[in-house]
Design a protein around this motif. Structure first.
Motif, PDB file in Angstrom:
ATOM      1  N   ASP A 142       0.841  -1.188   0.000  1.00  0.00           N
ATOM      2  CA  ASP A 142       0.000   0.000   0.000  1.00  0.00           C
ATOM      3  C   ASP A 142       0.877   1.240   0.000  1.00  0.00           C
ATOM      4  O   ASP A 142       2.072   1.186   0.291  1.00  0.00           O
ATOM      5  CB  ASP A 142      -0.949   0.012   1.204  1.00  0.00           C
ATOM      6  CG  ASP A 142      -0.213  -0.063   2.531  1.00  0.00           C
ATOM      7  OD1 ASP A 142       0.506   0.898   2.867  1.00  0.00           O
ATOM      8  OD2 ASP A 142      -0.333  -1.084   3.228  1.00  0.00           O
ATOM      9  N   ARG A 143       0.263   2.364  -0.345  1.00  0.00           N
ATOM     10  CA  ARG A 143       1.015   3.612  -0.509  1.00  0.00           C
ATOM     11  C   ARG A 143       1.608   4.101   0.806  1.00  0.00           C
ATOM     12  O   ARG A 143       2.678   4.685   0.827  1.00  0.00           O
ATOM     13  CB  ARG A 143       0.100   4.684  -1.094  1.00  0.00           C
ATOM     14  CG  ARG A 143      -0.330   4.394  -2.525  1.00  0.00           C
ATOM     15  CD  ARG A 143       0.247   5.416  -3.479  1.00  0.00           C
ATOM     16  NE  ARG A 143      -0.046   5.078  -4.863  1.00  0.00           N
ATOM     17  CZ  ARG A 143       0.268   5.853  -5.874  1.00  0.00           C
ATOM     18  NH1 ARG A 143       0.888   6.991  -5.655  1.00  0.00           N
ATOM     19  NH2 ARG A 143       0.012   5.491  -7.113  1.00  0.00           N
ATOM     20  N   ALA A 144       0.893   3.881   1.916  1.00  0.00           N
ATOM     21  CA  ALA A 144       1.402   4.338   3.212  1.00  0.00           C
ATOM     22  C   ALA A 144       2.706   3.627   3.549  1.00  0.00           C
ATOM     23  O   ALA A 144       3.657   4.244   4.028  1.00  0.00           O
ATOM     24  CB  ALA A 144       0.350   4.095   4.296  1.00  0.00           C
ATOM     25  N   PHE A 145       2.753   2.311   3.312  1.00  0.00           N
ATOM     26  CA  PHE A 145       3.978   1.567   3.567  1.00  0.00           C
ATOM     27  C   PHE A 145       5.111   2.100   2.705  1.00  0.00           C
ATOM     28  O   PHE A 145       6.226   2.335   3.179  1.00  0.00           O
ATOM     29  CB  PHE A 145       3.758   0.080   3.276  1.00  0.00           C
ATOM     30  CG  PHE A 145       5.037  -0.720   3.189  1.00  0.00           C
ATOM     31  CD1 PHE A 145       5.687  -1.130   4.338  1.00  0.00           C
ATOM     32  CD2 PHE A 145       5.583  -1.045   1.961  1.00  0.00           C
ATOM     33  CE1 PHE A 145       6.875  -1.853   4.267  1.00  0.00           C
ATOM     34  CE2 PHE A 145       6.762  -1.771   1.874  1.00  0.00           C
ATOM     35  CZ  PHE A 145       7.408  -2.176   3.032  1.00  0.00           C
ATOM     36  N   LEU A 146       4.827   2.290   1.412  1.00  0.00           N
ATOM     37  CA  LEU A 146       5.867   2.746   0.493  1.00  0.00           C
ATOM     38  C   LEU A 146       6.348   4.145   0.858  1.00  0.00           C
ATOM     39  O   LEU A 146       7.553   4.431   0.813  1.00  0.00           O
ATOM     40  CB  LEU A 146       5.340   2.716  -0.941  1.00  0.00           C
ATOM     41  CG  LEU A 146       6.392   2.576  -2.049  1.00  0.00           C
ATOM     42  CD1 LEU A 146       7.205   1.313  -1.858  1.00  0.00           C
ATOM     43  CD2 LEU A 146       5.731   2.592  -3.414  1.00  0.00           C
ATOM     44  N   ALA A 147       5.419   5.009   1.253  1.00  0.00           N
ATOM     45  CA  ALA A 147       5.794   6.374   1.639  1.00  0.00           C
ATOM     46  C   ALA A 147       6.697   6.378   2.861  1.00  0.00           C
ATOM     47  O   ALA A 147       7.528   7.271   3.032  1.00  0.00           O
ATOM     48  CB  ALA A 147       4.540   7.203   1.900  1.00  0.00           C
ATOM     49  N   GLY A 148       6.561   5.376   3.717  1.00  0.00           N
ATOM     50  CA  GLY A 148       7.373   5.299   4.924  1.00  0.00           C
ATOM     51  C   GLY A 148       8.775   4.753   4.713  1.00  0.00           C
ATOM     52  O   GLY A 148       9.594   4.780   5.637  1.00  0.00           O
ATOM     53  N   GLN A 149       9.058   4.265   3.519  1.00  0.00           N
ATOM     54  CA  GLN A 149      10.384   3.731   3.232  1.00  0.00           C
ATOM     55  C   GLN A 149      11.363   4.869   2.946  1.00  0.00           C
ATOM     56  O   GLN A 149      10.985   5.906   2.403  1.00  0.00           O
ATOM     57  CB  GLN A 149      10.335   2.795   2.029  1.00  0.00           C
ATOM     58  CG  GLN A 149       9.458   1.570   2.230  1.00  0.00           C
ATOM     59  CD  GLN A 149       9.906   0.735   3.405  1.00  0.00           C
ATOM     60  OE1 GLN A 149      11.057   0.307   3.485  1.00  0.00           O
ATOM     61  NE2 GLN A 149       8.997   0.524   4.344  1.00  0.00           N
ATOM     62  N   PRO A 150      12.639   4.696   3.303  1.00  0.00           N
ATOM     63  CA  PRO A 150      13.619   5.757   3.020  1.00  0.00           C
ATOM     64  C   PRO A 150      13.833   5.927   1.526  1.00  0.00           C
ATOM     65  O   PRO A 150      13.580   5.011   0.737  1.00  0.00           O
ATOM     66  CB  PRO A 150      14.897   5.238   3.708  1.00  0.00           C
ATOM     67  CG  PRO A 150      14.725   3.758   3.767  1.00  0.00           C
ATOM     68  CD  PRO A 150      13.248   3.523   3.960  1.00  0.00           C
ATOM     69  N   ARG A 151      14.269   7.096   1.127  1.00  0.00           N
ATOM     70  CA  ARG A 151      14.553   7.352  -0.283  1.00  0.00           C
ATOM     71  C   ARG A 151      15.587   6.341  -0.766  1.00  0.00           C
ATOM     72  O   ARG A 151      16.590   6.102  -0.099  1.00  0.00           O
ATOM     73  CB  ARG A 151      15.064   8.772  -0.481  1.00  0.00           C
ATOM     74  CG  ARG A 151      15.198   9.151  -1.955  1.00  0.00           C
ATOM     75  CD  ARG A 151      15.455  10.638  -2.118  1.00  0.00           C
ATOM     76  NE  ARG A 151      15.449  11.001  -3.513  1.00  0.00           N
ATOM     77  CZ  ARG A 151      14.366  11.291  -4.228  1.00  0.00           C
ATOM     78  NH1 ARG A 151      13.183  11.254  -3.623  1.00  0.00           N
ATOM     79  NH2 ARG A 151      14.441  11.620  -5.493  1.00  0.00           N
ATOM     80  N   ALA A 152      15.335   5.769  -1.923  1.00  0.00           N
ATOM     81  CA  ALA A 152      16.155   4.648  -2.388  1.00  0.00           C
ATOM     82  C   ALA A 152      17.243   5.103  -3.347  1.00  0.00           C
ATOM     83  O   ALA A 152      17.113   6.111  -4.044  1.00  0.00           O
ATOM     84  CB  ALA A 152      15.268   3.608  -3.069  1.00  0.00           C
ATOM     85  N   SER A 153      18.298   4.323  -3.378  1.00  0.00           N
ATOM     86  CA  SER A 153      19.379   4.509  -4.344  1.00  0.00           C
ATOM     87  C   SER A 153      20.076   3.172  -4.495  1.00  0.00           C
ATOM     88  O   SER A 153      19.797   2.223  -3.761  1.00  0.00           O
ATOM     89  CB  SER A 153      20.363   5.594  -3.872  1.00  0.00           C
ATOM     90  OG  SER A 153      20.976   5.190  -2.644  1.00  0.00           O
ATOM     91  N   GLY A 154      20.981   3.083  -5.440  1.00  0.00           N
ATOM     92  CA  GLY A 154      21.682   1.820  -5.633  1.00  0.00           C
ATOM     93  C   GLY A 154      22.542   1.843  -6.872  1.00  0.00           C
ATOM     94  O   GLY A 154      22.729   2.887  -7.508  1.00  0.00           O
ATOM     95  N   GLY A 155      23.040   0.667  -7.223  1.00  0.00           N
ATOM     96  CA  GLY A 155      23.926   0.539  -8.361  1.00  0.00           C
ATOM     97  C   GLY A 155      23.163   0.300  -9.652  1.00  0.00           C
ATOM     98  O   GLY A 155      21.973   0.599  -9.780  1.00  0.00           O
ATOM     99  N   ALA A 156      23.863  -0.284 -10.626  1.00  0.00           N
ATOM    100  CA  ALA A 156      23.308  -0.471 -11.964  1.00  0.00           C
ATOM    101  C   ALA A 156      22.076  -1.371 -11.953  1.00  0.00           C
ATOM    102  O   ALA A 156      21.089  -1.093 -12.650  1.00  0.00           O
ATOM    103  CB  ALA A 156      24.376  -1.041 -12.893  1.00  0.00           C
ATOM    104  N   GLU A 157      22.103  -2.448 -11.178  1.00  0.00           N
ATOM    105  CA  GLU A 157      20.975  -3.370 -11.161  1.00  0.00           C
ATOM    106  C   GLU A 157      19.721  -2.696 -10.597  1.00  0.00           C
ATOM    107  O   GLU A 157      18.622  -2.852 -11.126  1.00  0.00           O
ATOM    108  CB  GLU A 157      21.313  -4.617 -10.340  1.00  0.00           C
ATOM    109  CG  GLU A 157      22.411  -5.478 -10.947  1.00  0.00           C
ATOM    110  CD  GLU A 157      21.916  -6.251 -12.157  1.00  0.00           C
ATOM    111  OE1 GLU A 157      21.410  -7.366 -11.989  1.00  0.00           O
ATOM    112  OE2 GLU A 157      22.028  -5.717 -13.287  1.00  0.00           O
ATOM    113  N   TRP A 158      19.902  -1.930  -9.524  1.00  0.00           N
ATOM    114  CA  TRP A 158      18.774  -1.176  -8.963  1.00  0.00           C
ATOM    115  C   TRP A 158      18.244  -0.175  -9.971  1.00  0.00           C
ATOM    116  O   TRP A 158      17.029  -0.028 -10.155  1.00  0.00           O
ATOM    117  CB  TRP A 158      19.209  -0.451  -7.694  1.00  0.00           C
ATOM    118  CG  TRP A 158      18.208   0.557  -7.219  1.00  0.00           C
ATOM    119  CD1 TRP A 158      17.088   0.318  -6.482  1.00  0.00           C
ATOM    120  CD2 TRP A 158      18.205   1.959  -7.494  1.00  0.00           C
ATOM    121  NE1 TRP A 158      16.392   1.489  -6.281  1.00  0.00           N
ATOM    122  CE2 TRP A 158      17.058   2.511  -6.885  1.00  0.00           C
ATOM    123  CE3 TRP A 158      19.073   2.812  -8.186  1.00  0.00           C
ATOM    124  CZ2 TRP A 158      16.755   3.871  -6.946  1.00  0.00           C
ATOM    125  CZ3 TRP A 158      18.767   4.167  -8.265  1.00  0.00           C
ATOM    126  CH2 TRP A 158      17.617   4.680  -7.643  1.00  0.00           C
TER     127      TRP A 158
END
Length: 225
Positions: free
Chosen positions: A78-94
């Protein structure tokens, strides 16, 4: 007269400073002596503590108590769960997975975005497809409309115009790359929008219907096929 008084004042000041320094040194010596005695008593007391008890006392708290993830990631679609996740980053695969989700599923529900990510990772695990996310996503790229994911070969520039949507799909990609469960599509390796009906859809078992997509699992080939 003033010169004599000045000299006497400076002499008195030096004498006081010497006395203060001596007193401070004596206090430091006394403190060090008392601290050494206390530490000596502590060492003597610790010698009688069993080694197993000492290990338990000095070991760090368990991962659960330190809020460290040790088991499978728990995901709520759900959107609430996703909104609570930290801003994402990563390498080429991500980044490859994020781009695929952005161009293929950014308009879907959270469940729909995770489902498309499952398909890509299921292909990575399949011997019928390349063994990396980027290779799966870009398979067939270079042949117009003959690639696996249309956005990579439709001739349009792959430009991110919706920062908020990019942030959302990036979080989904991060969770999936980090090992989030794949429980939505029953091992699907294919999907298509409900607006089309590709020929392969009649031969592959359908595993799920989520949002605007149908999901399918490619049949496993046997030696007799």
């Amino acid at each position: 007269m003033r010169t004599v008084l000045g000299r006497l004042t400076r002499a008195a000041g030096l004498a006081a400073l010497v006395a203060l320094t001596g007193a401070t040194a004596q206090a430091d010596d006394l403190l060090a002596s008392r601290l050494g005695a206390v530490l000596g008593q502590e060492r003597e007391a610790l010698r009688v503590v069993p080694s197993s008890r000492m290990a338990a006392l000095t070991a760090p708290p368990p991962a659960e108590a330190r809020n460290i993830q040790t088991g499978p990631l728990v995901v709520s679609y759900d959107r609430a769960f996703l909104a609570g996740q930290p801003r994402a980053s990563g390498g080429a695969e991500w980044e490859c997975l994020s781009e695929a989700l952005y161009f293929e599923a950014r308009g879907e529900s959270v469940r729909g975005m995770f489902a498309v990510a499952e398909v890509i990772l299921n292909r990575v695990d399949s011997r019928a497809y390349p063994n990396s996310i980027c290779a799966v996503v870009n398979q067939g790229t270079g042949r117009r409309y003959a690639c696996q994911f249309t956005y990579t070969c439709d001739g349009n520039a792959e430009t991110i115009h919706e920062p908020a949507a990019w942030a959302r799909v990036g979080k989904v990609a991060r969770l999936m790359v980090d090992g989030a469960p794949r429980e939505l599509t029953a091992g699907a390796t294919h999907y298509h929008t409900k607006a089309v009906s590709p020929s392969w859809a009649r031969r592959f078992p359908r595993t799920a219907s989520i949002g605007s997509h149908y999901f399918y699992r490619q049949p496993t080939r046997t030696a007799s096929n």
